[in-house]
Design a protein around this motif. Structure first.
Motif, PDB file in Angstrom:
ATOM      1  N   ASN A   1       0.852  -1.181   0.000  1.00 55.00           N
ATOM      2  CA  ASN A   1       0.000   0.000   0.000  1.00 55.00           C
ATOM      3  C   ASN A   1       0.895   1.241   0.000  1.00 55.00           C
ATOM      4  OD1 ASN A   1      -1.651   2.192   0.853  1.00 55.00           O
ATOM      5  ND2 ASN A   1      -3.063   0.769   1.823  1.00 55.00           N
ATOM      6  N   GLU A   2       0.624   2.143  -0.909  1.00 54.56           N
ATOM      7  CA  GLU A   2       1.412   3.375  -1.009  1.00 54.56           C
ATOM      8  C   GLU A   2       1.349   4.189   0.286  1.00 54.56           C
ATOM      9  OE1 GLU A   2       1.841   6.041  -4.754  1.00 54.56           O
ATOM     10  OE2 GLU A   2       0.103   6.767  -3.619  1.00 54.56           O
ATOM     11  N   ASP A   3       0.196   4.191   0.940  1.00 53.29           N
ATOM     12  CA  ASP A   3       0.008   4.989   2.159  1.00 53.29           C
ATOM     13  C   ASP A   3       0.405   4.251   3.433  1.00 53.29           C
ATOM     14  OD1 ASP A   3      -1.005   7.117   0.637  1.00 53.29           O
ATOM     15  OD2 ASP A   3      -3.034   6.254   0.691  1.00 53.29           O
ATOM     16  N   ASP A   4       0.446   2.933   3.391  1.00 58.27           N
ATOM     17  CA  ASP A   4       0.833   2.119   4.543  1.00 58.27           C
ATOM     18  C   ASP A   4       1.717   0.986   4.026  1.00 58.27           C
ATOM     19  OD1 ASP A   4       1.145   0.527   6.771  1.00 58.27           O
ATOM     20  OD2 ASP A   4      -0.986   0.041   6.987  1.00 58.27           O
ATOM     21  N   GLN A   5       3.006   1.214   3.982  1.00 57.44           N
ATOM     22  CA  GLN A   5       3.921   0.271   3.351  1.00 57.44           C
ATOM     23  C   GLN A   5       4.088  -1.027   4.135  1.00 57.44           C
ATOM     24  OE1 GLN A   5       7.529   2.051   1.891  1.00 57.44           O
ATOM     25  NE2 GLN A   5       6.419   3.816   1.080  1.00 57.44           N
ATOM     26  N   ASP A   6       3.488  -1.109   5.315  1.00 56.98           N
ATOM     27  CA  ASP A   6       3.491  -2.375   6.050  1.00 56.98           C
ATOM     28  C   ASP A   6       2.352  -3.284   5.594  1.00 56.98           C
ATOM     29  OD1 ASP A   6       5.728  -1.754   7.575  1.00 56.98           O
ATOM     30  OD2 ASP A   6       4.530  -0.743   9.105  1.00 56.98           O
TER      31      ASP A   6
END
Length: 134
Positions: free
Chosen positions: A59-64
């Motif tokens: 996810n671009e906004d949540d790289q985890d």
């Protein structure tokens, strides 16, 4: 549409990647379900993660939040996929396709896989990819 980001494997990703790889491959290969088979295969996966490249699609906004990953290497003119994985929730949303595209893959290149699954075989057939299994 998923906002996708690509990054290399991080140490904190390893438990998820190993578990996803092991469960996904075991679902398609009854031979590693025997006693000790999963332990041996876990060691093989860890060795692949250390020796070869792993690209994470997240996810671009949540790289985890990992959507999928590919472990691969090249040998001369051959692209070798050790394993490609898409999280069940994100299947059929183009994750595997964009992983290959991010690596500059096209349909003309020769591919070999070391861990073949039914879903990978269907992906190759759908995309009309030249593919051989070792």
């Amino acid at each position: 549409m998923l906002k996708k980001h690509f990054r290399p494997l991080k140490s904190e990703d390893v438990p998820f990647v190993v578990d996803a790889w092991l469960k996904g491959y075991a679902a398609s290969n009854r031979n590693i379900k025997i006693k000790g088979g999963t332990d041996n295969h876990r060691s093989l996966i860890l060795a692949c993660l250390k020796k070869y490249n792993t690209l994470i699609c997240c996810n671009e906004d949540d790289q985890d939040q990992i959507f999928g990953f590919i472990n691969y290497f090249t040998y001369d003119d051959v692209f070798v996929t050790n394993y490609i994985y898409t999280k069940e929730l994100f299947k059929r949303l183009g994750v595997a396709t964009v992983l290959y595209k991010e690596l500059g893959m096209n349909n003309d290149l020769l591919r070999l896989s070391t861990h073949n699954t039914d879903s990978f075989q269907m992906f190759c057939e759908k995309k009309d990819l030249r593919h051989w299994y070792n």
